[in-house]
Write a protein that holds these residues in place. Structure first.
Motif, short mmCIF file in Angstrom:
data_model
loop_
_atom_site.label_atom_id
_atom_site.label_comp_id
_atom_site.label_asym_id
_atom_site.label_seq_id
_atom_site.Cartn_x
_atom_site.Cartn_y
_atom_site.Cartn_z
N PRO A 18 0.83 -1.25 -0.04
CA PRO A 18 0.05 -0.10 0.43
C PRO A 18 1.07 0.98 0.38
N ARG A 19 0.11 2.47 -0.77
CA ARG A 19 1.27 3.27 -0.94
C ARG A 19 0.51 4.77 0.29
N ILE A 20 1.32 5.40 1.07
CA ILE A 20 0.74 5.66 1.84
C ILE A 20 1.08 7.36 1.77
N ASP A 80 -3.03 4.51 -1.07
CA ASP A 80 -4.58 3.94 -1.22
C ASP A 80 -4.56 3.92 0.91
N GLY A 81 -4.05 5.05 1.35
CA GLY A 81 -4.51 5.16 2.56
C GLY A 81 -3.39 6.58 2.91
N VAL A 82 -4.33 6.96 4.23
CA VAL A 82 -3.35 8.26 4.89
C VAL A 82 -3.23 8.26 6.32
N VAL A 83 -2.57 8.48 6.98
CA VAL A 83 -2.34 8.58 7.75
C VAL A 83 -1.99 9.78 8.73
N ARG A 97 -13.01 13.80 4.68
CA ARG A 97 -12.19 13.06 2.66
C ARG A 97 -11.64 12.80 2.96
N VAL A 98 -10.55 11.90 3.72
CA VAL A 98 -9.60 11.17 2.86
C VAL A 98 -10.67 9.78 2.34
N LEU A 99 -11.44 9.86 3.64
CA LEU A 99 -12.30 8.24 3.04
C LEU A 99 -13.62 8.61 1.75
N GLU A 100 -14.18 9.62 1.76
CA GLU A 100 -14.60 10.16 0.25
C GLU A 100 -13.39 10.09 -0.96
N HIS A 101 -12.47 10.19 -0.34
CA HIS A 101 -11.50 9.96 -1.68
C HIS A 101 -11.38 8.63 -2.19
N GLY A 102 -11.79 7.47 -1.27
CA GLY A 102 -12.17 6.16 -1.77
C GLY A 102 -10.74 5.67 -0.36
N LEU A 103 -10.01 6.93 -0.12
CA LEU A 103 -8.44 5.53 0.23
C LEU A 103 -8.85 5.12 2.46
N ALA A 104 -7.96 4.88 2.55
CA ALA A 104 -7.95 3.79 4.32
C ALA A 104 -7.62 5.19 4.24
N VAL A 105 -8.34 5.24 6.44
CA VAL A 105 -7.58 5.90 7.03
C VAL A 105 -7.46 4.95 8.19
N PHE A 106 -5.78 5.60 9.20
CA PHE A 106 -4.92 5.62 9.99
C PHE A 106 -5.12 6.68 11.79
N CYS A 107 -5.93 7.12 12.10
CA CYS A 107 -5.77 8.44 12.43
C CYS A 107 -5.74 8.04 13.97
N GLN A 108 -4.99 9.41 14.76
CA GLN A 108 -4.71 9.51 15.76
C GLN A 108 -6.13 9.52 16.85
N LYS A 109 -6.11 9.83 18.10
CA LYS A 109 -7.56 9.49 18.64
C LYS A 109 -7.47 10.89 19.53
N PRO A 110 -8.46 11.24 18.93
CA PRO A 110 -9.81 10.92 19.20
C PRO A 110 -10.14 11.24 17.85
N TRP A 312 -2.82 -1.55 11.86
CA TRP A 312 -4.13 -1.31 10.27
C TRP A 312 -2.96 -1.57 9.05
N ALA A 313 -1.27 -1.45 8.84
CA ALA A 313 -0.93 -1.58 7.70
C ALA A 313 -1.35 -3.23 7.48
N GLN A 314 -1.24 -4.40 8.57
CA GLN A 314 -1.81 -4.87 7.95
C GLN A 314 -2.88 -6.18 7.38
N GLN A 315 -3.87 -4.81 8.24
CA GLN A 315 -5.32 -5.21 7.43
C GLN A 315 -5.00 -4.96 6.17
N LEU A 316 -4.61 -3.49 6.12
CA LEU A 316 -5.01 -3.15 4.73
C LEU A 316 -4.45 -3.43 3.48
N THR A 317 -2.88 -4.54 3.91
CA THR A 317 -1.68 -5.11 2.82
C THR A 317 -2.94 -6.24 2.63
N VAL A 318 -4.11 -6.55 3.39
CA VAL A 318 -4.70 -7.56 2.96
C VAL A 318 -5.75 -7.10 2.17
#
Length: 347
Positions: A18-20, A80-83, A97-110, A312-318
């Protein structure tokens, strides 16, 4: 290996990494970036930050990553995703915005400053059918993994009492943490979120049926949440499974050390505790209690800080598709809303 696994193995092996893109490259953003780059699971394509100094530090970690100054620039790339590791007030809008662009998201809390914002992000992830993760990192300590195993196997019997504490003797160093419009709250939003998550996650997310709380600022009861944030808080959560959870968290408490962090679970057949060592924010032990005896289950060293991002990255590779476990993020956000709403003086 099963027939299904054999059938999918060649396709999985051929899947490109995945390209992050990395949005926000302050200390925490760079730490997660370093963990992901070191995992070999993803390619760091670009990083974005308004600070040239932070960008320069990030590019030292990932020399091949392009520099950007905005989310718009990141979204113009083949990703493929944005941190996301930006201030809390930006998380929900940027994640959507990232999700609506069709990309996966990993976000800091909250993920959001309240339950409503959090729910909007989850709805966007479901609609886009894209993977959503949040950096609730204490789940991934070896100490907590060991305790979770005790709970899941029934080794503690019926768990009826939980005590969780997170005191930070310093407090945040960024001004936006102290502005309720930007942060959504004080030490409860910053530290209590981890305690709530550990309690609910460890018990498989039981219903919360009653909450009481007290919030303080500068040693006085918090009078107005729209004007200031709490720096000390206690809360009691009564759960639908009959257990009671007691939480306490603070900034700048005179604790005699950098931090006091613990999570204890008590059942009819035993107890278990995660606790930090010598005031450390990073070193933890896990102990299994039976009567007056203790058995150590985990101890330092344990490089756990980037494990949530790596998971999260492991899930994204699958698969980049949405996973229903993200639905539970609303339970944590709702619990924080209830803690704030239960304080009679906060307004």
């Amino acid at each position: 290996m099963t027939e299904a696994a054999l059938a999918t193995a060649p396709a999985m092996a051929a899947r490109p990494r995945p390209r992050i893109g990395f949005l926000g490259t302050g200390w925490i953003g760079r730490h997660r970036m370093e963990a992901l780059c070191g995992s070999g699971l993803v390619d760091a394509v670009a990083c974005a930050d308004s600070s040239h100094e932070c960008l320069a530090e990030a590019q030292r970690l990932a020399p091949g990553a392009a520099a950007a100054t905005s989310l718009d620039e990141l979204l113009g790339l083949d990703l493929d995703g944005v941190v996301i590791a930006t201030p809390s007030a930006l998380h929900a809008e940027q994640a959507i915005r990232v999700l609506e662009h069709g990309l996966a998201v990993f976000c800091q809390k909250p993920l959001g400053r309240n339950g409503a914002e959090t729910q909007k992000v989850i709805a966007a992830a479901r609609a886009a059918d894209r993977l959503l993760g949040v950096d609730l990192c204490y789940r991934h300590t070896e100490a907590m993994r060991q305790i979770r195993n005790l709970l899941s196997t029934g080794a503690l019997g019926r768990v009826h009492a939980l005590d969780l504490v997170f005191h930070n003797a310093y407090g945040p160093d960024k001004p936006w943490f102290y502005d309720p419009r930007l942060s959504g709250g004080g030490c409860v939003m910053d530290l209590g979120i981890h305690l709530v998550d550990l309690a609910l996650w460890a018990l498989d997310f039981p219903e919360i049926v009653q909450v009481s709380s007290a919030l303080y600022a500068g040693g006085e009861p918090l009078a107005n949440r729209t004007a200031m944030v709490e720096d000390y808080a206690v809360a009691t959560l009564h759960l639908g499974n009959g257990a009671v959870v007691r939480l306490a968290c603070s900034w700048r408490l005179h604790a005699g050390c950098d931090a006091v962090i613990s999570a204890s679970f008590f059942g009819t057949d035993g107890g278990a505790t995660l606790r930090n060592v010598n005031g450390s924010f990073y070193d933890f032990v896990a102990e299994h209690h039976q009567g007056t005896s203790n058995l150590t289950l985990a101890s330092p060293p344990d490089e756990w800080g980037g494990r949530a991002a790596i998971a999260w990255a492991q899930q994204l590779t699958v698969s980049p598709r949405y996973r229903r476990e993200a639905d539970r993020l609303t339970d944590v956000a709702r619990a924080l809303d209830l803690i704030y709403a239960a304080c009679p003086s906060a307004g």
